[in-house]
Motif scaffolding. Structure first.
Motif, PDB file in Angstrom:
ATOM      1  N   TRP A  37       0.935  -1.328  -0.004  1.00 44.32           N
ATOM      2  CA  TRP A  37       0.015  -0.030  -0.070  1.00 44.32           C
ATOM      3  C   TRP A  37       0.723   1.119   0.060  1.00 44.32           C
ATOM      4  O   TRP A  37       0.529   2.377  -0.834  1.00 44.32           O
ATOM      5  CB  TRP A  37      -0.946  -0.067   1.334  1.00 44.32           C
ATOM      6  N   PRO A  38       1.907   1.355   0.802  1.00 37.13           N
ATOM      7  CA  PRO A  38       2.779   2.616   0.835  1.00 37.13           C
ATOM      8  C   PRO A  38       3.291   2.924  -0.490  1.00 37.13           C
ATOM      9  O   PRO A  38       3.837   4.190  -0.560  1.00 37.13           O
ATOM     10  CB  PRO A  38       3.829   2.475   2.072  1.00 37.13           C
ATOM     11  N   LEU A  39       3.242   2.111  -1.651  1.00 40.24           N
ATOM     12  CA  LEU A  39       3.774   2.395  -2.740  1.00 40.24           C
ATOM     13  C   LEU A  39       3.053   3.650  -3.545  1.00 40.24           C
ATOM     14  O   LEU A  39       3.363   4.233  -4.505  1.00 40.24           O
ATOM     15  CB  LEU A  39       3.855   1.243  -3.530  1.00 40.24           C
ATOM     16  N   SER A  40       1.853   3.897  -3.022  1.00 39.13           N
ATOM     17  CA  SER A  40       0.820   4.730  -3.709  1.00 39.13           C
ATOM     18  C   SER A  40       1.688   6.110  -3.357  1.00 39.13           C
ATOM     19  O   SER A  40       1.204   7.133  -3.907  1.00 39.13           O
ATOM     20  CB  SER A  40      -0.413   4.893  -3.096  1.00 39.13           C
ATOM     21  N   PRO A  45      -1.611   7.191  -9.316  1.00 38.77           N
ATOM     22  CA  PRO A  45      -2.560   6.205  -9.495  1.00 38.77           C
ATOM     23  C   PRO A  45      -2.632   5.773 -10.894  1.00 38.77           C
ATOM     24  O   PRO A  45      -2.395   6.492 -11.831  1.00 38.77           O
ATOM     25  CB  PRO A  45      -3.707   6.824  -9.027  1.00 38.77           C
ATOM     26  N   GLY A  46      -2.725   4.435 -11.152  1.00 38.42           N
ATOM     27  CA  GLY A  46      -2.948   4.184 -12.496  1.00 38.42           C
ATOM     28  C   GLY A  46      -3.086   2.444 -12.515  1.00 38.42           C
ATOM     29  O   GLY A  46      -3.572   1.883 -11.611  1.00 38.42           O
ATOM     30  N   ALA A  47      -2.736   1.866 -13.502  1.00 38.91           N
ATOM     31  CA  ALA A  47      -2.850   0.322 -13.924  1.00 38.91           C
ATOM     32  C   ALA A  47      -2.012  -0.531 -13.048  1.00 38.91           C
ATOM     33  O   ALA A  47      -2.225  -1.788 -12.827  1.00 38.91           O
ATOM     34  CB  ALA A  47      -2.506   0.039 -15.395  1.00 38.91           C
ATOM     35  N   TRP A  48      -0.913   0.138 -12.226  1.00 37.27           N
ATOM     36  CA  TRP A  48      -0.070  -0.706 -11.440  1.00 37.27           C
ATOM     37  C   TRP A  48      -0.833  -1.150 -10.509  1.00 37.27           C
ATOM     38  O   TRP A  48      -0.537  -2.399 -10.011  1.00 37.27           O
ATOM     39  CB  TRP A  48       1.181   0.184 -11.013  1.00 37.27           C
ATOM     40  N   GLY A  49      -1.718  -0.619  -9.631  1.00 37.26           N
ATOM     41  CA  GLY A  49      -2.501  -1.146  -8.709  1.00 37.26           C
ATOM     42  C   GLY A  49      -3.440  -2.548  -9.177  1.00 37.26           C
ATOM     43  O   GLY A  49      -3.270  -3.465  -8.533  1.00 37.26           O
ATOM     44  N   ALA A  50      -4.141  -2.146 -10.160  1.00 38.14           N
ATOM     45  CA  ALA A  50      -4.771  -3.606 -10.713  1.00 38.14           C
ATOM     46  C   ALA A  50      -3.862  -4.967 -11.120  1.00 38.14           C
ATOM     47  O   ALA A  50      -3.985  -5.683 -10.571  1.00 38.14           O
ATOM     48  CB  ALA A  50      -5.484  -2.993 -11.871  1.00 38.14           C
TER      49      ALA A  50
END
Length: 774
Positions: A37-40, A45-50
């Protein structure tokens, strides 16, 4: 086989709260969320989360499925099957996310897929080296994060569920989750720390049987059953206790919340080991400016005899929350920046500055504006012609010695007034404002400029308003809770009228934009202070310290270019062009003891006399007491965290000794076994109490009478006929227990005694202890 099973001929009664495959998957997912989570904070924000969720989720679900299917398989097959299947599932998920067209059947990875992933990794490393937080979520970054999340899920599942080492899992999650915060240092995040605390508590409380070791457990197992089993099998591992888990989690969170804000790390990043500052193209300058003991960042020599401002980066995009660093197009530094174009009649002054870095590192070289050429640098660097900055391709700013040729435009007062800042020839993003911005920002701008007739005069009115009516303070924004650059912080700053360069520059830039003027913010250094050293040709050597980090606004003027202004109260000399084309204010005078102000400036360079006030200048803020010794607090905080296992072990010992004093033989015997484990001595669960007692008397010199008292008590508690809930014999077992423990400690080296006190092995998972102490 797990030590929980059949050490004396049968399984211990199990409660249904023990974790199964679903609980294992949920606990691994919880740890993964806390770690990733701290990578945010460092990636937009973008496709990396999905991608990360899909890859890691596939790995977690695959692990749960294998555990369910292999619950009755042989241990030698079930245990390695979990990570193997997880790695395969992660590879499939990564193939679908990355290059499914190249995969066999759009699912199975092929050599082409691995080549594509390798190319993404290489590109991501380049973007990380040359980029600034928050990074743009490019495909390379997204693929790299997805792969990392999947690998973290495999490792976390292995250490937490298969090896059953919750402390190692807690350290892993804490380290991974803390790393992004250290990079950008946005301060302690209470929500993340609460999530970390919950994860640690669950790690320590939930217990898992290894794959293939499932045995039927009595459906009606009770606490009495467990107590009877403990008397029958005194050496079997105890169930994880809630109290130590709660205490450990509470102390870890408390230490983190107290110590984290005090760590001398910031977005400009203190390098504790080397006492240097890591350059950062953000406006998070507060921690470095508040450092009680600044270090020398660099020294410089200039042909003009007066030190210039030095720039690192520019920030143009503002989304209402933060100013984002520019990502200009670059070319190899050897190609230079190109000539400086000057309108007809505008004078150009050329000069040379030599810089030697001392206490900085990072991906930017500080340079004066406008740089035309840089020579003597080490490593591979790129030139950004758009903002005249130098960005690393494969190099570091540490220990550099380089020279910069600059060209400075020097318009007269009439020339700057004749130019406009309407921004007709500037990109629209230079005037962009957030959709929701407090009305006080634009209203204040219109009120301040009044009936000024030229853009230059309007900006001078803004500059004068800030410098005359505001106070410089490093601490007030922290105390009042607006130490940031979002629109609400700007509105609060305009009301309180106290802050430091970040707040002055941000407010000035937004107010100028509300008047339709293109603006950006520069991050860099104030001019240095003269030293008593001289160069070989007799020029003064100037020194720039870490607390001279600074930010200031620039406004774009048609044909002339970027003109810097200095709204920060008590810092520098305000911009004031004159008829003699010097660009310096005729009546400006440096503060007492300050460096003499430069006499030349221009549209594309800092057009102002510059001076650095003394430490005790009016408006300076005294750091809070806790910030006066950041290094000491860092050391104390690290020591406090490291001593948490020792504290937990001491609490366990005190509780067991108290029970032993009441005649609890199981507690006394458990403490003896834990002492053996801590000291690194054999403590096999297959050894009977009498055999262990005889061995300790024979090999460790334990007093036979003390050992006999303890052995007789545990044998009586284990095998005598008595009710499960009957109280233990009223015999004080502390004296023999303490005598045996003292003898064991005396029988080992001082190093082993220290290791037993600081890193008690008995707190580790049973799987590791079974291999290390048997």
């Amino acid at each position: 086989m797990s030590a929980d099973l059949g050490a004396y001929g049968g399984p211990l009664p199990q409660r249904r709260t023990d974790g199964g495959p679903v609980a294992a998957a949920l606990l691994t997912a919880l740890g993964l969320v806390v770690a990733v989570w701290p990578l945010s904070a460092v990636i937009q924000p973008g496709a990396w989360g999905a991608g990360a969720m899909a890859t890691a989720g596939t790995v977690v679900v695959a692990g749960a499925l294998v555990r369910f299917l292999a619950r009755r398989a042989p241990v030698w097959l079930a245990i390695p099957a979990v990570p193997v299947v997880q790695l395969g599932a992660g590879a499939i998920a990564l193939t679908v996310f990355t290059a499914r067209q190249a995969g066999r059947g759009w699912v199975l990875p092929t050599p082409e897929v691995w080549h594509a992933i390798d190319a993404f990794f290489t590109a991501a490393l380049g973007e990380i080296r040359g980029g600034v937080a928050p990074l743009v979520p490019s495909p390379a970054i997204a693929v790299s994060v997805a792969a990392a999340a999947g690998l973290i899920a495999v490792v976390l599942d292995l250490v937490l569920v298969t090896l059953r080492t919750p402390l190692i899992a807690a350290v892993l999650v804490t380290a991974l989750g803390a790393a992004p915060g250290i990079v950008v240092h946005q301060g302690a995040n209470p929500v993340w720390f609460i999530g970390l605390a919950l994860a640690i508590l669950f790690f320590l409380h939930v217990r898992f049987a290894p794959p293939g070791s499932e045995r039927p457990a009595p459906a009606t197992a009770t606490r009495d059953d467990e107590a009877a089993a403990r008397r029958e099998h005194p050496d079997a591992p105890l169930r994880t206790r809630r109290l130590p888990a709660v205490v450990l989690g509470f102390l870890a969170v408390l230490a983190a919340l107290i110590v984290s804000p005090l760590l001398p790390l910031s977005a400009s990043g203190l390098n504790i080991g080397g006492g240097s500052t890591t350059l950062s193209a953000t406006l998070d300058l507060g921690q470095d400016l508040r450092r009680p003991s600044p270090v020398t960042a660099l020294t410089l020599i200039t042909q003009d005899g007066t030190p210039p401002y030095l720039r690192i980066a520019t920030l143009t995009r503002f989304d209402g929350s933060a100013w984002q660093p520019d990502r200009p197009t670059t070319v190899p530094l050897s190609q230079g920046f190109g000539d400086v174009a000057a309108p007809e009649g505008v004078a150009v002054h050329k000069t040379k500055t030599t810089i030697r870095t001392a206490g900085i590192s990072g991906s930017w070289l500080p340079v004066p504006y406008q740089a035309m050429a840089v020579r003597g640098e080490n490593g591979s660097w790129n030139a950004a012609a758009d903002n005249r900055t130098v960005i690393a391709a494969n190099a570091d700013a540490a220990d550099q010695n380089y020279s910069i040729d600059t060209a400075v435009l020097q318009p007269t007062l009439d020339q700057i007034r004749a130019s406009t800042s309407s921004g007709a020839d500037a990109p629209a993003e230079l005037r962009a404002l957030p959709a929701e911005m407090p009305a006080v920002i634009a209203d204040s701008a219109r009120q301040v400029v009044g009936d000024a007739t030229t853009d230059y005069d309007r900006l001078i009115a803004l500059q004068t308003w800030f410098r005359a009516g505001f106070r410089y303070s490093l601490q007030t924004p922290v105390d009042d809770g607006f130490d940031g650059t979002n629109v609400d912080a700007v509105a609060r700053f305009l009301a309180v009228r106290e802050g430091y360069c970040v707040h002055f520059a941000g407010a000035f830039a937004l107010m100028a934009r509300s008047l339709g003027m293109p603006t950006r913010i520069v991050v860099g250094y104030l001019p240095g202070t003269a030293t008593d050293r001289r160069s070989d040709d007799g020029k003064v050597v100037y020194e720039v310290s870490s607390d001279q980090l600074h930010s200031w606004p620039e406004v774009y003027f048609t044909d002339i270019g970027w003109v810097p202004f200095e709204p920060t109260a008590t810092r520098g000399i305000p911009t004031a062009f004159t008829e003699d084309s010097t660009g310096a204010g005729a009546g400006a005078a440096p503060s007492a003891g300050a460096t003499p102000a430069p006499t030349s400036t221009g549209a594309a360079k800092d057009p102002k006399n510059l001076d650095v006030p003394n430490a005790g200048a009016t408006g300076a803020s005294t750091p809070a007491a806790l910030q006066a010794m950041p290094v000491v607090w860092t050391i104390l905080g690290v020591l406090a965290v490291l001593l948490i296992p020792a504290l937990i072990r001491r609490l366990q010992t005190a509780r067991r000794r108290a029970a032993a004093g009441r005649g609890d033989a199981v507690a006394a015997w458990t403490e003896l076994r834990a002492t053996l484990q801590d000291l690194g001595l054999p403590a096999s669960p297959a050894e009977s109490p009498r055999a262990r007692g005889e061995r300790l008397v024979r090999e460790r010199g334990v007093d036979p009478a003390d050992m006999d008292a303890l052995v007789r008590a545990i044998e009586r508690a284990s095998y005598a006929r008595q009710a499960a809930d009957s109280p233990p014999d009223d015999v004080d077992l502390r004296p023999p227990l303490d005598a045996i423990r003292a003898r064991l400690r005396a029988h080992v080296s001082r190093r082993d005694r220290i290791a037993a006190a600081l890193t008690p092995r008995s707190l580790l998972g049973s799987r590791l202890l079974a291999t290390s102490t048997s």
